[in-house]
Design a protein around this motif. Structure first.
Motif, PDB file in Angstrom:
ATOM      1  N   ARG A  91      -7.647   0.967   1.606  1.00 13.59           N
ATOM      2  CA  ARG A  91      -7.522  -0.406   2.048  1.00 13.59           C
ATOM      3  C   ARG A  91      -8.406  -1.304   1.193  1.00 13.59           C
ATOM      4  O   ARG A  91      -9.487  -0.886   0.745  1.00 13.59           O
ATOM      5  N   ASP A  92      -7.972  -2.537   0.969  1.00 18.28           N
ATOM      6  CA  ASP A  92      -8.819  -3.473   0.227  1.00 18.28           C
ATOM      7  C   ASP A  92      -9.910  -4.011   1.142  1.00 18.28           C
ATOM      8  O   ASP A  92      -9.928  -3.767   2.357  1.00 18.28           O
TER       9      ASP A  92
ATOM     10  N   ILE B 130      -4.641 -11.827   6.109  1.00 13.72           N
ATOM     11  CA  ILE B 130      -3.939 -10.547   6.161  1.00 13.72           C
ATOM     12  C   ILE B 130      -2.570 -10.764   6.805  1.00 13.72           C
ATOM     13  O   ILE B 130      -2.425 -11.579   7.725  1.00 13.72           O
TER      14      ILE B 130
ATOM     15  N   PHE C 181     -11.115  -6.704   8.367  1.00 18.68           N
ATOM     16  CA  PHE C 181     -10.239  -6.910   9.523  1.00 18.68           C
ATOM     17  C   PHE C 181     -10.376  -5.738  10.491  1.00 18.68           C
ATOM     18  O   PHE C 181     -10.445  -5.939  11.713  1.00 18.68           O
ATOM     19  N   GLN C 182     -10.434  -4.533   9.967  1.00 26.81           N
ATOM     20  CA  GLN C 182     -10.608  -3.364  10.833  1.00 26.81           C
ATOM     21  C   GLN C 182     -11.918  -3.470  11.626  1.00 26.81           C
ATOM     22  O   GLN C 182     -11.971  -3.114  12.805  1.00 26.81           O
TER      23      GLN C 182
ATOM     24  N   ALA D 223       0.432  -5.722   7.273  1.00 27.69           N
ATOM     25  CA  ALA D 223      -0.796  -5.051   6.853  1.00 27.69           C
ATOM     26  C   ALA D 223      -1.721  -4.827   8.047  1.00 27.69           C
ATOM     27  O   ALA D 223      -2.365  -3.774   8.172  1.00 27.69           O
ATOM     28  N   ALA D 224      -1.779  -5.796   8.947  1.00 26.08           N
ATOM     29  CA  ALA D 224      -2.624  -5.662  10.141  1.00 26.08           C
ATOM     30  C   ALA D 224      -2.154  -4.510  11.019  1.00 26.08           C
ATOM     31  O   ALA D 224      -2.965  -3.789  11.621  1.00 26.08           O
TER      32      ALA D 224
ATOM     33  N   ASN E 265       0.805  -1.224   0.000  1.00 30.66           N
ATOM     34  CA  ASN E 265       0.000   0.000   0.000  1.00 30.66           C
ATOM     35  C   ASN E 265       0.840   1.277   0.000  1.00 30.66           C
ATOM     36  O   ASN E 265       0.297   2.381  -0.073  1.00 30.66           O
TER      37      ASN E 265
ATOM     38  N   THR F  92     -10.609  -6.960   2.270  1.00 26.50           N
ATOM     39  CA  THR F  92     -10.145  -7.830   3.354  1.00 26.50           C
ATOM     40  C   THR F  92      -9.681  -7.006   4.545  1.00 26.50           C
ATOM     41  O   THR F  92     -10.008  -7.304   5.702  1.00 26.50           O
ATOM     42  N   SER F  93      -8.916  -5.955   4.269  1.00 25.44           N
ATOM     43  CA  SER F  93      -8.391  -5.110   5.341  1.00 25.44           C
ATOM     44  C   SER F  93      -9.509  -4.364   6.065  1.00 25.44           C
ATOM     45  O   SER F  93      -9.481  -4.217   7.291  1.00 25.44           O
TER      46      SER F  93
ATOM     47  N   PHE G 204      -3.470  -0.771  11.249  1.00 29.27           N
ATOM     48  CA  PHE G 204      -4.710  -0.394  11.920  1.00 29.27           C
ATOM     49  C   PHE G 204      -4.498  -0.068  13.394  1.00 29.27           C
ATOM     50  O   PHE G 204      -5.453  -0.020  14.168  1.00 29.27           O
TER      51      PHE G 204
END
Length: 314
Positions: free
Chosen positions: A197-198, A233, A204-205, A237-238, A60, A200-201, A241
């Protein structure tokens, strides 16, 4: 940072035909922005030198620019410029050890002065801000700041100030940002790309917001390997957040812990209480209000969170 340090920096750059610019693992916008911004500026100042930026990529943040892939032989006669990295173990790419000379440029508290020259200014919002000041003071003025340099340094400053919301934002920070905007950079597009963010992200958020625990003014969550697998993820990437908890009413500090297999990496944030000394007790460190730590068991993580609560409520 003073003229003597800057003079020594330029003398070193003058002395080497190959300059390799490093930064820390798990890079953020400031790490990559300062790294690539300085690379472009050095290339303009010394067009006949070989200048490289190395380290792992983050999907990203690829919009800021690409890293260079070079073989080991290139490092042996090179000058290493290590940016935005408080201590040597966090340097991304251990081949910095092959370089002939190392210079550190950073804005974190100086825990590990591993460079032959250490240019550290903890009053700066970001390393990108320091690079801007260096470029203004090496005798060539703003001529070194091209549009490409400006866009890299701007996004670095935006990233480390939380879009100018954090208390490390000063009047000087805002003045520098204003100057960089004069170079016709599309700051809105860059910030949108940084925040994008995609799906999936985003999901996750949602998990983070639903499952974090909030007690005694402290928010915390532990992201296990199973949760990472559930949302497909990566740990890096995690970690983006970490500030999802920041807008919680009444929150004073928070811990965002992720199981990264070899360690549980804990990102600590605060709205006022100094936390970097606590982070240092757990194999970490950083800024007074934004630090990182490493623990190696759930029990150790629980002790860290208990100490964070005690610190906040002292």
């Amino acid at each position: 940072m003073n003229k003597t340090e800057i003079g020594a920096l330029i003398e070193k750059i003058n002395a080497y035909d190959t300059i390799i610019i490093f930064r820390h693992v798990r890079p953020d916008p400031d790490a990559i922005g300062s790294q690539l911004g300085f690379k472009h500026a050095i290339q303009k100042l010394f067009p006949n030198k070989n200048v490289y930026a190395v380290g792992s990529s983050v999907d990203n943040l690829n919009f800021i620019g690409e890293m260079d892939e070079i073989n080991d032989a290139i490092f042996t006669d090179a000058l290493a410029l290590v940016l935005d990295t408080a201590n040597a173990p966090r340097i991304d790419d251990e081949r910095y050890k092959l370089c002939k000379s190392i210079i550190k440029i950073d804005h974190h508290p100086p825990v590990d002065q591993y460079g032959e020259i250490n240019i550290v200014n903890t009053d700066s919002s970001s390393t990108s801000e320091i690079i801007y000041e260096i470029l203004l003071n090496i005798g060539y003025g703003t001529d070194l700041i091209t549009r490409e340099v400006a866009r890299c340094l701007y996004i670095g400053i935006v990233g480390d100030t939380g879009r100018f919301l954090f208390n490390n934002t000063t009047s000087r920070t805002m003045a520098i940002a204003s100057e960089l905007l004069k170079y016709d950079i599309d700051h809105t597009q860059m910030i949108n790309q940084m925040q994008q963010r995609d799906l999936t992200s985003i999901r996750f958020q949602g998990y983070v917001l639903q499952h974090f625990i909030f007690e005694e003014g402290v928010g915390y969550i532990f992201i296990t390997k199973e949760i990472l697998e559930q949302f497909n993820i990566s740990a890096s990437a995690a970690s983006l957040f970490v500030n999802s908890l920041a807008d919680t009413q009444g929150i004073k500090a928070w811990a965002f812990a992720i199981d990264e297999s070899s360690e549980i990496r804990v990102r600590l944030r605060s709205k006022g209480v100094v936390i970097n000394e606590l982070a240092a007790e757990y194999n970490g460190g950083g800024h007074p209000l934004a630090s990182g730590a490493s623990v190696y068991s759930v029990e150790e993580l629980e002790r860290l969170i208990a100490q964070l609560k005690a610190l906040v409520n002292a």
